[in-house]
Design a protein around this motif. Sequence first.
Motif, PDB file in Angstrom:
ATOM      1  N   UNK A 181       0.833  -1.199   0.000  1.00  0.00           N
ATOM      2  CA  UNK A 181       0.000   0.000   0.000  1.00  0.00           C
ATOM      3  C   UNK A 181       0.869   1.252   0.000  1.00  0.00           C
ATOM      4  N   UNK A 182       0.400   2.276  -0.735  1.00  0.00           N
ATOM      5  CA  UNK A 182       1.053   3.578  -0.715  1.00  0.00           C
ATOM      6  C   UNK A 182       0.253   4.484   0.205  1.00  0.00           C
ATOM      7  N   UNK A 183       0.925   5.506   0.767  1.00  0.00           N
ATOM      8  CA  UNK A 183       0.260   6.361   1.753  1.00  0.00           C
ATOM      9  C   UNK A 183      -0.305   7.624   1.130  1.00  0.00           C
ATOM     10  N   UNK A 184      -1.423   8.107   1.703  1.00  0.00           N
ATOM     11  CA  UNK A 184      -2.008   9.435   1.433  1.00  0.00           C
ATOM     12  C   UNK A 184      -1.830   9.932   0.010  1.00  0.00           C
ATOM     13  N   UNK A 185      -2.630   9.605  -0.920  1.00  0.00           N
ATOM     14  CA  UNK A 185      -3.791   8.757  -0.722  1.00  0.00           C
ATOM     15  C   UNK A 185      -3.403   7.293  -0.643  1.00  0.00           C
ATOM     16  N   UNK A 186      -4.110   6.545   0.214  1.00  0.00           N
ATOM     17  CA  UNK A 186      -3.804   5.137   0.395  1.00  0.00           C
ATOM     18  C   UNK A 186      -4.312   4.318  -0.785  1.00  0.00           C
ATOM     19  N   UNK A 187      -3.369   3.837  -1.569  1.00  0.00           N
ATOM     20  CA  UNK A 187      -3.751   3.025  -2.733  1.00  0.00           C
ATOM     21  C   UNK A 187      -2.935   1.749  -2.750  1.00  0.00           C
ATOM     22  N   UNK A 188      -3.401   0.785  -3.537  1.00  0.00           N
ATOM     23  CA  UNK A 188      -2.577  -0.406  -3.736  1.00  0.00           C
ATOM     24  C   UNK A 188      -1.512  -0.056  -4.749  1.00  0.00           C
ATOM     25  N   UNK A 189      -0.258  -0.093  -4.325  1.00  0.00           N
ATOM     26  CA  UNK A 189       0.808   0.278  -5.252  1.00  0.00           C
ATOM     27  C   UNK A 189       1.200  -0.908  -6.123  1.00  0.00           C
TER      28      UNK A 189
END
Lengths: 255, 257
Positions: free
Chosen positions: B219-227
């Motif tokens: 997961x990537x942070x702010x915005x929280x997405x599936x990287x």
Amino acid sequence: MTTSVRWQDAVLGAAGTGGLFLLWELASRSGLVSTNVFPAPTTAIIGTLQTVPLADILGHVWTSLGRIFWGFALGAVLGTVIGIASGWYRALGVLTRPLIELLRPIPPLAWIPLAIIWFGLGEPSKVFVIFLGAFFPIVTSAYRGMIGIDPALLRVGQTMGLRGPMLLIRVAVPAAMPDLATGIRIGWGLSFGVLVAAELIAADRGMGFMIMNARQLGDVDVIVFGIILIGAINLITDYAIGAVIRRRIGRWHAI
Amino acid sequence: MADPARSDVAPSKIEICGVSKRYATDDPDTPLVLDNINLAIGDNEFVTLVGRSGCGKTTLLNIIGGLVESTHGDVKVNGRTVSGPGQGKGMVFQQHALFPWLTALQNVGFGCRNKGVHKAERDQIAHQLIELVGLHGFEDKYPAELSGGMQQRVAIARALATDPEILLMDEPFGALDELTRLEMQDELLRVWSAHKKTVVFVTHSISEALVLSDRVILLAARPGRIRREFPIPFPRPRKRTDPQMIALYDDIWKSLA
Ligand SMILES: Nc1ncnc2c1ncn2[C@@H]1O[C@H](COP(=O)(O)OP(=O)(O)OP(=O)(O)O)[C@@H](O)[C@H]1O
Ligand SMILES: [Mg+2]
């Protein structure tokens, strides 16, 4: 705390109290303070036991304990129920909290005139003010305990299939118990103080009355005896409550 | 996307469809805590979420568990939209959250008691699980009398006690020493394969994720997405020193940074 340390503390505490009594005794016997104004503890105790029948003394104690029992029980039950419900049901909390905050700072004794008008001079007026003494500390600490519950504990309860009243009973109430216990102890002390004060003002029996009556008769021995008796009974009952609380929650909650 | 072969065979156990989250206390201008998360988790799959601190792993786990509401999108378990917490989903929380007024044994038996399991049976289950997490002899201790790692193990045992189909575990081994941690990983894999559970696991340890999971979700942070997603196709038990594992480790590490 280890048992031996607790033991040591108790011995030290007893030594301190004993020392004070000894000083008092010596001051009185050596004529440093007048025995007519402030008799030595032994003089007061022996003097009282010689003039007042033991049955009378026990009767006063019994009457006082009866009043405090009913007033405190009522205050504890209502305080616990209202405090817990106000912490659990948000809408109720919004309703009750300002009311409680408004009434709480009023000293219970200020209600005595009203209590006499409402309930007359009999038992209910005394029970009512004692009730007030117990109710406010207990209701506030129960409420504080409820809103201070770690939300994670409620979540665990929910993931284990609890909701509504079951979540309240199985998780919230035990979690709020340490705060509630503190409130109960403070409430007991306060009820006790209120009891004696109420009996000083309007009663024909009880420990407070015994003191007030002795003042009219000018019997200093009985006054001093009464004060020692009140202190001792409060000490014993408070210790008993503390011991029960420690047994119930002492192992999981440091008091 | 999930492994297509798997989703052809069986419908997903957990489906996360377009889940976004903004906490009520958040400034409306700040990026979303979770932004359009789509993830399908198969029956009996072991999926691990990794990502930097604050990227929303706990939030996502709580949404799956039904403890936190999503702002958009929903989560389906067994094809039914999750509307709240409940049985069938065991959770281990980051701050283990044991009930301080219950002993270790009573904590473990708590869920069974709610399900109305009789005391004798409940105690038997609890004793077995206490044994499993290596806390024999500590049954009657209160949480305050246990070390952090012991508390965490009690929390794991507690989650397993009701035998949930789905286990949601938030850094469950975070407070353990390395040796206990490795033992607990083995135990978890054993329970998982023996009892056919679907696991969503959160960890900060890439090697832990590699040893345990069928799939690692970064997961990537702010915005929280599936990287990125990393399928881990190697058979278990896995060795950390396996060259393929090391290559994958480096790959995840680079994506994380
Ligand atoms: N109850 C809450 N109210 C408001 N904001 C929250 C709340 N819980 C989490 N957040 C915010 O949401 C973001 C994601 O938090 P979350 O706990 O999901 O992260 P995480 O990935 O689990 O982090 P960590 O690895 O440190 O546990 C953070 O920026 C956090 O500040
Ligand atoms: Mg987290």
